[in-house]
Scaffold this motif. Structure first.
Motif, mmCIF file in Angstrom:
data_model
loop_
_atom_site.group_PDB
_atom_site.id
_atom_site.type_symbol
_atom_site.label_atom_id
_atom_site.label_comp_id
_atom_site.label_asym_id
_atom_site.label_seq_id
_atom_site.Cartn_x
_atom_site.Cartn_y
_atom_site.Cartn_z
ATOM 1 N N VAL A 33 38.685 11.508 -2.819
ATOM 2 C CA VAL A 33 38.443 12.374 -1.963
ATOM 3 C C VAL A 33 37.965 12.738 -0.256
ATOM 4 C CG1 VAL A 33 35.422 13.447 -1.718
ATOM 5 C CG2 VAL A 33 36.257 12.803 -3.980
ATOM 6 N N PHE A 34 38.147 13.647 0.427
ATOM 7 C CA PHE A 34 38.189 13.366 2.070
ATOM 8 C C PHE A 34 38.009 14.721 2.711
ATOM 9 C CE2 PHE A 34 40.944 13.229 6.178
ATOM 10 C CZ PHE A 34 39.326 12.433 6.959
ATOM 11 N N ASN A 35 36.461 14.711 2.506
ATOM 12 C CA ASN A 35 35.511 16.092 3.298
ATOM 13 C C ASN A 35 35.835 17.260 2.536
ATOM 14 O OD1 ASN A 35 35.356 14.291 5.679
ATOM 15 N ND2 ASN A 35 37.002 15.280 7.225
ATOM 16 N N GLU A 36 34.794 16.441 0.941
ATOM 17 C CA GLU A 36 36.141 17.804 0.119
ATOM 18 C C GLU A 36 33.839 18.392 -0.767
ATOM 19 O OE1 GLU A 36 38.575 19.261 -0.555
ATOM 20 O OE2 GLU A 36 39.949 17.761 -0.465
ATOM 21 N N GLU A 37 33.543 18.094 0.614
ATOM 22 C CA GLU A 37 32.385 18.444 0.006
ATOM 23 C C GLU A 37 32.312 20.583 -0.780
ATOM 24 O OE1 GLU A 37 29.315 18.623 3.540
ATOM 25 O OE2 GLU A 37 30.546 20.679 4.955
ATOM 26 N N GLU A 38 32.927 20.980 -0.435
ATOM 27 C CA GLU A 38 32.602 22.201 -0.742
ATOM 28 C C GLU A 38 33.588 22.676 -2.050
ATOM 29 O OE1 GLU A 38 34.097 25.361 2.852
ATOM 30 O OE2 GLU A 38 34.892 23.158 3.221
ATOM 31 N N SER A 49 34.887 9.569 4.350
ATOM 32 C CA SER A 49 34.455 11.422 4.504
ATOM 33 C C SER A 49 33.555 11.014 6.405
ATOM 34 C CB SER A 49 34.278 12.430 3.463
ATOM 35 O OG SER A 49 34.800 12.105 2.207
ATOM 36 N N GLN A 50 33.719 12.011 6.394
ATOM 37 C CA GLN A 50 32.628 12.193 7.146
ATOM 38 C C GLN A 50 31.449 13.247 7.288
ATOM 39 O OE1 GLN A 50 34.056 11.330 11.143
ATOM 40 N NE2 GLN A 50 33.845 10.150 9.723
ATOM 41 N N ASP A 51 31.511 14.626 6.103
ATOM 42 C CA ASP A 51 31.010 15.126 5.885
ATOM 43 C C ASP A 51 29.865 14.615 4.369
ATOM 44 O OD1 ASP A 51 32.432 14.821 3.426
ATOM 45 O OD2 ASP A 51 33.417 17.370 3.513
ATOM 46 N N ARG A 52 29.294 15.475 3.710
ATOM 47 C CA ARG A 52 28.082 15.402 3.067
ATOM 48 C C ARG A 52 28.950 15.082 1.291
ATOM 49 N NH1 ARG A 52 25.768 19.553 1.057
ATOM 50 N NH2 ARG A 52 24.511 18.495 -0.172
ATOM 51 N N SER A 53 30.525 15.032 0.704
ATOM 52 C CA SER A 53 31.563 14.568 0.251
ATOM 53 C C SER A 53 30.104 12.932 -0.227
ATOM 54 C CB SER A 53 32.829 13.857 0.435
ATOM 55 O OG SER A 53 32.798 15.244 0.846
ATOM 56 N N TYR A 83 55.371 18.149 -17.201
ATOM 57 C CA TYR A 83 54.664 18.338 -17.541
ATOM 58 C C TYR A 83 54.658 19.996 -16.509
ATOM 59 C CZ TYR A 83 51.379 21.450 -19.559
ATOM 60 O OH TYR A 83 50.067 22.189 -20.519
ATOM 61 N N GLU A 84 55.020 21.450 -17.317
ATOM 62 C CA GLU A 84 55.130 22.046 -15.796
ATOM 63 C C GLU A 84 54.260 23.086 -15.753
ATOM 64 O OE1 GLU A 84 58.118 25.232 -16.609
ATOM 65 O OE2 GLU A 84 59.705 23.653 -15.906
ATOM 66 N N TYR A 85 53.078 23.026 -14.817
ATOM 67 C CA TYR A 85 52.023 23.956 -14.494
ATOM 68 C C TYR A 85 52.049 24.335 -13.094
ATOM 69 C CZ TYR A 85 50.411 19.987 -10.978
ATOM 70 O OH TYR A 85 50.653 19.851 -9.956
ATOM 71 N N ASP A 86 50.962 25.539 -13.235
ATOM 72 C CA ASP A 86 51.121 26.550 -11.930
ATOM 73 C C ASP A 86 50.064 25.458 -11.299
ATOM 74 O OD1 ASP A 86 53.158 28.239 -13.259
ATOM 75 O OD2 ASP A 86 51.214 28.518 -14.494
ATOM 76 N N ARG A 87 50.784 25.410 -10.053
ATOM 77 C CA ARG A 87 49.609 24.935 -8.798
ATOM 78 C C ARG A 87 49.043 25.878 -7.979
ATOM 79 N NH1 ARG A 87 48.905 20.213 -5.829
ATOM 80 N NH2 ARG A 87 48.731 20.321 -3.610
ATOM 81 N N ASP A 88 47.457 25.868 -8.193
ATOM 82 C CA ASP A 88 46.543 27.181 -7.667
ATOM 83 C C ASP A 88 46.299 26.440 -6.483
ATOM 84 O OD1 ASP A 88 46.353 28.455 -10.363
ATOM 85 O OD2 ASP A 88 43.831 26.643 -11.020
ATOM 86 N N ILE A 89 45.573 27.874 -5.592
ATOM 87 C CA ILE A 89 45.324 27.983 -4.347
ATOM 88 C C ILE A 89 43.578 26.491 -4.038
ATOM 89 C CG2 ILE A 89 46.185 30.075 -3.457
ATOM 90 C CD1 ILE A 89 43.265 31.379 -3.965
ATOM 91 N N ARG A 90 44.257 25.733 -2.939
ATOM 92 C CA ARG A 90 43.156 25.353 -2.802
ATOM 93 C C ARG A 90 41.839 25.908 -2.951
ATOM 94 N NH1 ARG A 90 40.182 21.232 0.476
ATOM 95 N NH2 ARG A 90 42.581 19.564 0.698
ATOM 96 N N PHE A 91 40.958 25.466 -4.324
ATOM 97 C CA PHE A 91 39.833 26.028 -3.961
ATOM 98 C C PHE A 91 38.402 26.582 -2.843
ATOM 99 C CE2 PHE A 91 34.379 25.854 -4.881
ATOM 100 C CZ PHE A 91 34.848 26.924 -5.990
ATOM 101 N N ALA A 92 38.600 25.597 -1.892
ATOM 102 C CA ALA A 92 37.596 25.759 -0.162
ATOM 103 C C ALA A 92 37.949 24.481 0.763
ATOM 104 C CB ALA A 92 36.015 25.840 -0.661
ATOM 105 N N GLY A 93 37.846 24.925 1.308
ATOM 106 C CA GLY A 93 37.797 24.116 2.598
ATOM 107 C C GLY A 93 39.503 24.267 2.790
#
Ligand code: UDP
Ligand code: MG
Length: 315
Positions: free
Chosen positions: A15-20, A51-55, A199-209
């Motif tokens: 986790v690096f600055n992933e508060e969102e 992290s520098q945020d609230r993570s 194992y094949e999977y579909d990579r999603d878009i980043r949830f936030a940030g």
């Protein structure tokens, strides 16, 4: 109820600055944990990479009254590969998964991946069937990078993979003993060997940030991976050296011949200066390349710890 021989799966999440993202990530992981409870006991190991945020604040609170949520924080940002390595050092599960915190790797597929691992595969690595969120530039540069790596390395690194994967305990134990500083985990794992499967999977878009891999970090990672994983650049340089020396000798012999046996005037200073400049440049590059390897020896020789831990929760 848990059966006595239910295996545990530790999910490492750097986790690096992933508060969102964190809360949503945990929410989805908890659902997966529920679904899998009769097959495996899941625990989550968050590694806060300075992290520098609230993570860290969020993680600290969430770990207070939870047995299966563990967290550790670094004294500063040490980088994604080191964060994952710290997770590998501290994970206690029979199986260990590595997953990003931004939900680009969907936690739901861990179920099927673990089933493969329990079938006897020591490494189950995620192959990105599609990369929804990534820009064309990221896709193209990743493709180029994997092509260069497969040319430069003796070890087969599967294409279109990231660090999203499940490892067996014996792979984790070997990885723990590999203490090199410049780490390229998705190359270190195939080096260990054992049976592995994609194992094949579909990579999603980043949830936030935003992505925490800046262009600079990405280039450094690519450069570092090649130099820490392959001696082939040195071999290529040796070949280049031989070619240059041979063509130089050939040119000298030819000019000597012109001078001694013909009336053709031998080309003047321009050619000489150009040659000096070009080969001067080549030499600087080659010395710099050797320097890169020496710098790595220097780094390793210091023998510093890979990371500095600031705080631990539930570990
Ligand atoms: N990350 C980290 N340290 C860093 C950069 C990234 O721990 O210096 C984590 C980040 O929080 C995420 C994972 O590594 O969980 C992958 O990073 P990101 O999603 O930004 O990279 P991308 O998916 O864009 O390649
Ligand atoms: Mg990401």
């Amino acid at each position: 109820m848990l059966r006595e021989n239910t295996p545990t799966l530790t999910v490492i999440i750097p986790v690096f600055n992933e508060e969102e993202c964190i809360q949503e990530t945990i929410k989805r992981l908890e659902v997966v944990r529920e679904c899998m409870h009769d097959k495996a006991e899941l625990e989550f190991l968050f590694v806060d990479d300075g992290s520098q945020d609230r993570s860290w604040q969020i993680l600290s609170e969430l770990t207070i009254d939870s047995k299966h949520m563990k967290a550790v924080s670094f004294a500063r940002n040490f980088g994604h590969q080191i964060a994952v390595s710290a997770g590998i050092d501290m994970a206690s599960g029979d199986y260990v998964a590595i997953m990003d915190a931004d939900l680009q790797d969907p936690p739901e597929v861990l179920q099927e991946m673990l089933a493969l691992a329990m079938d006897g595969y020591d490494v189950v690595y995620g192959i990105r069937r599609s990369r929804n969120g990534d820009t064309l530039f990221k896709k193209k540069s990743a493709e180029l990078f994997y092509r260069a790596m497969s040319y430069l390395c003796e070890i087969d690194i599967p294409k279109d993979t990231g660090d999203f994967r499940i490892l067996s305990r014996r792979v984790v134990d070997v990885l723990k003993s590999m203490r090199e500083r410049h780490r390229f985990i998705r190359g270190m794992i195939p080096w260990v060997g054992f049976k592995s499967i994609g194992y094949e999977y579909d990579r999603d878009i980043r949830f936030a940030g935003k992505t925490k891999y800046t262009l600079r970090k990405m280039f450094r990672f690519a450069f570092d991976s090649v130099l820490s994983f392959s001696l082939k650049p040195l071999a290529l340089v040796t070949r280049l050296g031989i070619i240059v020396v041979l063509s130089g000798l050939f040119g000298a012999a030819y000019m000597l011949y012109l001078k001694l046996f013909t009336d053709v005037p031998v080309a003047g200073v321009t050619a000489t200066i150009l040659t000096v400049i070009i080969f001067g440049g080549v030499q600087i590059l080659l010395i710099a390349l050797v320097g890169e390897y020496v710098a790595r020896i220097f780094d390793e020789a210091k023998g510093r710890p890979l990371y500095v831990i600031a705080e631990k929760r539930n570990i």
